[in-house]
Motif scaffolding. Sequence first.
Motif, PDB file in Angstrom:
ATOM      1  N   UNK A  86      25.497  38.957  35.818  1.00 18.75           N
ATOM      2  CA  UNK A  86      24.411  38.857  36.711  1.00 18.75           C
ATOM      3  C   UNK A  86      23.024  38.570  35.662  1.00 18.75           C
ATOM      4  N   UNK A  87      22.995  39.310  34.609  1.00 17.14           N
ATOM      5  CA  UNK A  87      22.033  39.210  33.691  1.00 17.14           C
ATOM      6  C   UNK A  87      21.570  37.836  33.161  1.00 17.14           C
ATOM      7  N   UNK A  88      22.813  37.108  32.624  1.00 13.98           N
ATOM      8  CA  UNK A  88      22.861  35.776  32.034  1.00 13.98           C
ATOM      9  C   UNK A  88      22.311  34.877  33.175  1.00 13.98           C
ATOM     10  N   UNK A  89      22.840  35.283  34.202  1.00 17.25           N
ATOM     11  CA  UNK A  89      22.681  34.292  35.508  1.00 17.25           C
ATOM     12  C   UNK A  89      21.152  34.287  35.805  1.00 17.25           C
ATOM     13  N   UNK A  90      20.756  35.391  35.730  1.00 16.83           N
ATOM     14  CA  UNK A  90      19.127  35.594  36.185  1.00 16.83           C
ATOM     15  C   UNK A  90      18.297  34.725  35.062  1.00 16.83           C
ATOM     16  N   UNK A  91      18.806  34.749  33.769  1.00 18.52           N
ATOM     17  CA  UNK A  91      17.893  34.513  32.799  1.00 18.52           C
ATOM     18  C   UNK A  91      17.839  32.692  32.827  1.00 18.52           C
ATOM     19  N   UNK A  92      19.288  32.322  33.244  1.00 17.21           N
ATOM     20  CA  UNK A  92      19.381  31.033  33.373  1.00 17.21           C
ATOM     21  C   UNK A  92      18.723  30.170  34.562  1.00 17.21           C
ATOM     22  N   UNK A  93      18.499  31.072  35.578  1.00 10.88           N
ATOM     23  CA  UNK A  93      17.580  30.616  36.913  1.00 10.88           C
ATOM     24  C   UNK A  93      16.425  29.988  36.404  1.00 10.88           C
ATOM     25  N   UNK A  94      15.775  30.756  35.350  1.00  9.10           N
ATOM     26  CA  UNK A  94      14.558  30.553  34.737  1.00  9.10           C
ATOM     27  C   UNK A  94      14.295  28.973  34.326  1.00  9.10           C
ATOM     28  N   UNK A  95      15.405  28.532  33.851  1.00  9.67           N
ATOM     29  CA  UNK A  95      15.200  27.126  33.338  1.00  9.67           C
ATOM     30  C   UNK A  95      15.162  26.204  34.448  1.00  9.67           C
ATOM     31  N   UNK A  96      15.576  26.519  35.900  1.00 13.67           N
ATOM     32  CA  UNK A  96      15.333  25.355  36.823  1.00 13.67           C
ATOM     33  C   UNK A  96      14.114  25.467  37.538  1.00 13.67           C
ATOM     34  N   UNK A  97      13.385  26.434  37.272  1.00 14.14           N
ATOM     35  CA  UNK A  97      12.269  26.533  37.973  1.00 14.14           C
ATOM     36  C   UNK A  97      10.855  25.513  37.990  1.00 14.14           C
ATOM     37  N   UNK A  98      11.125  25.042  36.822  1.00 15.06           N
ATOM     38  CA  UNK A  98      10.029  24.056  36.321  1.00 15.06           C
ATOM     39  C   UNK A  98      10.481  22.714  37.342  1.00 15.06           C
ATOM     40  N   UNK A  99      11.449  22.365  37.245  1.00  9.38           N
ATOM     41  CA  UNK A  99      12.144  21.055  37.862  1.00  9.38           C
ATOM     42  C   UNK A  99      11.840  21.135  39.357  1.00  9.38           C
ATOM     43  N   UNK A 100      12.199  22.474  39.994  1.00  9.47           N
ATOM     44  CA  UNK A 100      12.016  22.689  41.405  1.00  9.47           C
ATOM     45  C   UNK A 100      10.585  22.503  41.569  1.00  9.47           C
ATOM     46  N   UNK A 101       9.787  23.163  40.895  1.00  9.74           N
ATOM     47  CA  UNK A 101       8.323  22.911  41.266  1.00  9.74           C
ATOM     48  C   UNK A 101       7.774  21.431  41.374  1.00  9.74           C
ATOM     49  N   UNK A 102       8.251  20.719  40.216  1.00 12.06           N
ATOM     50  CA  UNK A 102       7.970  19.310  40.196  1.00 12.06           C
ATOM     51  C   UNK A 102       8.651  18.622  41.519  1.00 12.06           C
ATOM     52  N   UNK A 103       9.707  19.176  41.841  1.00 12.58           N
ATOM     53  CA  UNK A 103      10.192  18.242  42.968  1.00 12.58           C
ATOM     54  C   UNK A 103       9.529  18.444  44.223  1.00 12.58           C
ATOM     55  N   UNK A 104       9.177  20.107  44.453  1.00  7.12           N
ATOM     56  CA  UNK A 104       8.587  20.385  45.794  1.00  7.12           C
ATOM     57  C   UNK A 104       7.211  20.730  45.807  1.00  7.12           C
ATOM     58  N   UNK A 105       6.438  21.094  44.773  1.00  9.28           N
ATOM     59  CA  UNK A 105       5.180  21.307  44.836  1.00  9.28           C
ATOM     60  C   UNK A 105       4.075  20.478  44.631  1.00  9.28           C
ATOM     61  N   UNK A 106       4.731  19.547  43.979  1.00  6.22           N
ATOM     62  CA  UNK A 106       4.021  18.540  43.716  1.00  6.22           C
ATOM     63  C   UNK A 106       2.266  18.290  43.352  1.00  6.22           C
ATOM     64  N   UNK A 107       2.026  19.213  42.442  1.00  6.92           N
ATOM     65  CA  UNK A 107       0.804  19.333  42.249  1.00  6.92           C
ATOM     66  C   UNK A 107      -0.254  20.407  43.054  1.00  6.92           C
ATOM     67  N   UNK A 108       0.674  21.064  43.920  1.00 12.03           N
ATOM     68  CA  UNK A 108       0.030  22.034  44.945  1.00 12.03           C
ATOM     69  C   UNK A 108       0.329  23.320  44.273  1.00 12.03           C
ATOM     70  N   UNK A 109      -0.286  24.283  45.083  1.00 10.44           N
ATOM     71  CA  UNK A 109      -0.125  25.611  44.726  1.00 10.44           C
ATOM     72  C   UNK A 109       1.399  26.335  45.153  1.00 10.44           C
ATOM     73  N   UNK A 110       1.840  27.103  44.061  1.00 10.12           N
ATOM     74  CA  UNK A 110       3.064  27.659  44.282  1.00 10.12           C
ATOM     75  C   UNK A 110       3.369  29.158  43.786  1.00 10.12           C
ATOM     76  N   UNK A 111       3.999  29.826  44.440  1.00  7.53           N
ATOM     77  CA  UNK A 111       4.355  31.280  44.235  1.00  7.53           C
ATOM     78  C   UNK A 111       5.616  31.192  43.870  1.00  7.53           C
ATOM     79  N   UNK A 112       5.865  32.092  42.775  1.00  6.38           N
ATOM     80  CA  UNK A 112       7.554  32.223  42.291  1.00  6.38           C
ATOM     81  C   UNK A 112       7.792  33.853  42.182  1.00  6.38           C
ATOM     82  N   UNK A 113       8.627  34.200  43.397  1.00  7.48           N
ATOM     83  CA  UNK A 113       9.162  35.484  43.202  1.00  7.48           C
ATOM     84  C   UNK A 113      10.273  35.938  42.522  1.00  7.48           C
TER      85      UNK A 113
END
Length: 436
Positions: free
Chosen positions: A293-320
């Motif tokens: 679980x610990x490694x999975x949690x860390x790995x999720x980190x590397x996906x956030x940037x791409x997710x933001x690029x795809x969905x937030x498109x220059x607008x504000x975003x909160x990452x919980x």
Amino acid sequence: MAAMGPLGDSYALRCVSDLPPPFRPVFGFRYFNSLQSECFPVCFLSDVNMVVSAPTGSGKTVLFELCILRLLSRFLTTDWWFNLLKGTLKTIYIAPMKALVQEKMRDWKVKLGSLGINCLEMTGDSEFFNKKAIHDSDLILTTPEVYVTTCFASYYDLNKPLLLQTISLFLLTNICMQKFDSMSRHGVRDGGLGFFSDIALVLIDEVHLLNDPRGAALEAVVSRIKMLSRLGNMKSAPLANVRFIAVSATISNAEDIAEWLLAPPEGIKRFGEEMRPVKLTTKVLGYAPAKNDFLFERRLQSFIFDILMQHSRGKSALVFCSTRKGAQEAAQCLSQTAGSLGYSNPFMKSMQQYEHLREASLTCSDKQLQSCIVYGVGFHNGGLCLKDRSLVEGLFLKGDLQILCTTNTLAHGINLPAHTVVIKSTQFFNKEKGSY
Ligand SMILES: Nc1ncnc2c1ncn2[C@@H]1O[C@H](COP(=O)(O)OP(=O)(O)OP(=O)(O)O)[C@@H](O)[C@H]1O
């Protein structure tokens, strides 16, 4: 102006000018929205207890404000003068989070302060509140735990050594339920907790947190107020007719809460998704598991940037994120990626924004936060000092900080509007159970 009600019936929107003239400047708009218009007669033209369930951002705060004004309309003269007798009719606002209390304090100090209404914040972050400050206040904003402990603390012998008092305070948070019971009875009789008798209105925000471990303190406070209101010597006091208003975005058992708060059927208001000012689109993204679980949690980190690029498109975003460290690491990871792109940093729109962030970073106490902010990414968690938390909230609200990684400190009702919300993981480590 007409609108469709939740049951499809059409009704007129209430206008702010329907209020007595001294109360109109409290609102910065001309019309109450459809939710507020539907609740207006119960909030402002009656004194019944209420339970309201409506989506986030639908304007529930105005319902609280209408109830406060209803109470204070007792100070209106026939020729519309507002003669407030300070501290004689008190409203208690109870929210589960310190940050939410502080947000409402900032808002109401400005809005209601113009009417001479005296607001007092009772949280761990506010300066020591003495009996006089409580006595003079018209609106007390607090968390249930602080409210319980403060009532207790007013009994302290100030000549006692500080350490002894600190130990007592620690103990009293653990035994507050039993002690609050005996103390509040005793206090009201000998006048030490006289302000209890002035309580005429109790506003409960995010009432669904009754179900949370912190719910017990809220339950104790409300039950105590109810019990005290029925005491014989309270008959002529405002407390005898105390009014309760509980609101939440997610109450599935509004009827149970209504029964507890003695709210009649006309005081129960439920509004659905149609009241959401902006439609919500939800996407669930699944990723392959890691070794643990610990490694999975860390790995999720590397996906956030791409997710933001795809969905937030220059607008504000909160990452919980599920932990303080997780929020901090997510912000560091995002700021490093953004920083490596130089002038193409997607979180930086203008030189002016960069200048604001650079200046703000210089006032930041937390070094890691300081290094992230300049790239348009911040983090917010309970480990930051109040000054840094306020700084980050302000920068995000102004749009200078485009991305904010946070723990659930921001999840309980704080108004930080965002275009995109990423919930990084759906599980968190429970220390008591020792598992995710
Ligand atoms: N009648 C209105 N006209 C214009 N703006 C309004 C009106 N009522 C509320 N607002 C604005 O809508 C926003 C959301 O309102 P509010 O914070 O009261 O929502 P809420 O239901 O309490 O949300 P939450 O569940 O997050 O606490 C605020 O910025 C508020 O100023």
